[in-house]
Design a protein around this motif. Structure first.
Motif, PDB file in Angstrom:
ATOM      1  N   VAL A 186      72.704  -6.725 -28.081  1.00 43.47           N
ATOM      2  CA  VAL A 186      73.437  -7.712 -27.296  1.00 43.47           C
ATOM      3  C   VAL A 186      72.504  -8.237 -26.204  1.00 43.47           C
ATOM      4  O   VAL A 186      71.787  -7.461 -25.562  1.00 43.47           O
ATOM      5  CB  VAL A 186      74.700  -7.088 -26.659  1.00 43.47           C
ATOM      6  N   LEU A 211      74.492 -11.230 -21.274  1.00 42.63           N
ATOM      7  CA  LEU A 211      75.847 -11.467 -21.771  1.00 42.63           C
ATOM      8  C   LEU A 211      76.653 -10.179 -21.973  1.00 42.63           C
ATOM      9  O   LEU A 211      77.749 -10.215 -22.538  1.00 42.63           O
ATOM     10  CB  LEU A 211      75.790 -12.248 -23.090  1.00 42.63           C
ATOM     11  N   LEU A 212      76.125  -9.055 -21.508  1.00 41.67           N
ATOM     12  CA  LEU A 212      76.788  -7.767 -21.743  1.00 41.67           C
ATOM     13  C   LEU A 212      78.209  -7.726 -21.195  1.00 41.67           C
ATOM     14  O   LEU A 212      79.132  -7.292 -21.895  1.00 41.67           O
ATOM     15  CB  LEU A 212      75.980  -6.618 -21.137  1.00 41.67           C
ATOM     16  N   GLU A 271      80.303 -10.125 -20.582  1.00 36.65           N
ATOM     17  CA  GLU A 271      81.190 -10.985 -21.363  1.00 36.65           C
ATOM     18  C   GLU A 271      81.468 -10.377 -22.739  1.00 36.65           C
ATOM     19  O   GLU A 271      82.591 -10.430 -23.236  1.00 36.65           O
ATOM     20  CB  GLU A 271      80.596 -12.385 -21.517  1.00 36.65           C
ATOM     21  N   TYR A 272      80.443  -9.784 -23.361  1.00 34.96           N
ATOM     22  CA  TYR A 272      80.628  -9.162 -24.670  1.00 34.96           C
ATOM     23  C   TYR A 272      81.658  -8.040 -24.588  1.00 34.96           C
ATOM     24  O   TYR A 272      82.560  -7.941 -25.422  1.00 34.96           O
ATOM     25  CB  TYR A 272      79.292  -8.622 -25.204  1.00 34.96           C
ATOM     26  N   ARG A 277      85.123  -9.442 -24.225  1.00 34.29           N
ATOM     27  CA  ARG A 277      85.637 -10.019 -25.475  1.00 34.29           C
ATOM     28  C   ARG A 277      86.204  -8.944 -26.408  1.00 34.29           C
ATOM     29  O   ARG A 277      86.960  -9.245 -27.324  1.00 34.29           O
ATOM     30  CB  ARG A 277      84.532 -10.795 -26.204  1.00 34.29           C
ATOM     31  N   HIS A 278      85.826  -7.692 -26.179  1.00 32.89           N
ATOM     32  CA  HIS A 278      86.315  -6.593 -27.004  1.00 32.89           C
ATOM     33  C   HIS A 278      87.416  -5.791 -26.305  1.00 32.89           C
ATOM     34  O   HIS A 278      87.804  -4.730 -26.789  1.00 32.89           O
ATOM     35  CB  HIS A 278      85.145  -5.682 -27.403  1.00 32.89           C
ATOM     36  N   MET A 330      80.982 -14.877 -31.709  1.00 30.71           N
ATOM     37  CA  MET A 330      80.213 -13.684 -31.351  1.00 30.71           C
ATOM     38  C   MET A 330      78.706 -13.856 -31.567  1.00 30.71           C
ATOM     39  O   MET A 330      77.910 -13.177 -30.928  1.00 30.71           O
ATOM     40  CB  MET A 330      80.688 -12.471 -32.169  1.00 30.71           C
ATOM     41  N   PHE A 352      75.943 -13.799 -28.779  1.00 28.89           N
ATOM     42  CA  PHE A 352      75.735 -12.597 -27.971  1.00 28.89           C
ATOM     43  C   PHE A 352      74.535 -11.764 -28.422  1.00 28.89           C
ATOM     44  O   PHE A 352      74.090 -10.894 -27.689  1.00 28.89           O
ATOM     45  CB  PHE A 352      76.987 -11.710 -28.004  1.00 28.89           C
ATOM     46  N   PHE A 353      74.007 -12.019 -29.620  1.00 30.55           N
ATOM     47  CA  PHE A 353      73.019 -11.113 -30.206  1.00 30.55           C
ATOM     48  C   PHE A 353      71.598 -11.657 -30.199  1.00 30.55           C
ATOM     49  O   PHE A 353      71.373 -12.847 -30.398  1.00 30.55           O
ATOM     50  CB  PHE A 353      73.440 -10.746 -31.632  1.00 30.55           C
TER      51      PHE A 353
END
Length: 131
Positions: free
Chosen positions: A16, A20-21, A23-24, A27-28, A86, A89-90
């Motif tokens: 990730v 953006l950690l 936000e990631y 999102r979960h 998604m 994010f990666f």
């Protein structure tokens, strides 16, 4: 030893983007209910994501037929929308995250080795790929 209806353990790795950690994670927390339903409908179960330092993400799930589960999700409109959101994010990922994650090879499983030591059949396999 494995049975014809063996459960497959699947583990995968992604990274990730550090910026953006937060936000990631948000999102979960939680994932869309319709996406949760699609994951379950695909045949994936016991699904977990683990986040390590530097954005290292490890995912794990079990399934009876990973190819069928991947095909189901590849054809799902809900999964396509989720994965499209998604993807950003990666790090270093081309394609949908659920289809392009780096698979990890299982080299040890306590249950399997205990069963083998006892001379009994197991209900799981040793290797996995993922999304």
């Amino acid at each position: 030893m494995t049975s014809a209806t063996a459960t497959k353990r699947v583990c995968f790795q992604l990274t990730v983007r550090p910026e953006l950690l937060d936000e990631y994670i948000a999102r979960h927390t939680p994932v869309w209910p319709e996406m949760l339903a699609e994951i379950a409908a695909s045949g994936r179960r016991n699904y977990s994501l683990f986040l390590g330092e530097g954005g290292r993400l490890i995912g794990y799930y079990e399934t009876d037929d990973d190819e069928a589960a991947q095909a189901y999700l590849a054809g799902s409109d809900v999964a396509a929308r989720w994965e499209a959101e998604m993807g950003r994010f990666f790090v270093g990922l081309e394609g949908r995250p659920d289809q392009a994650a780096t698979p990890l090879t299982e080299i040890f499983n306590l249950h399997d080795q205990l069963a083998a030591a006892r001379g009994t059949a197991t209900d799981t396999t040793e290797e996995g790929t993922a999304s």
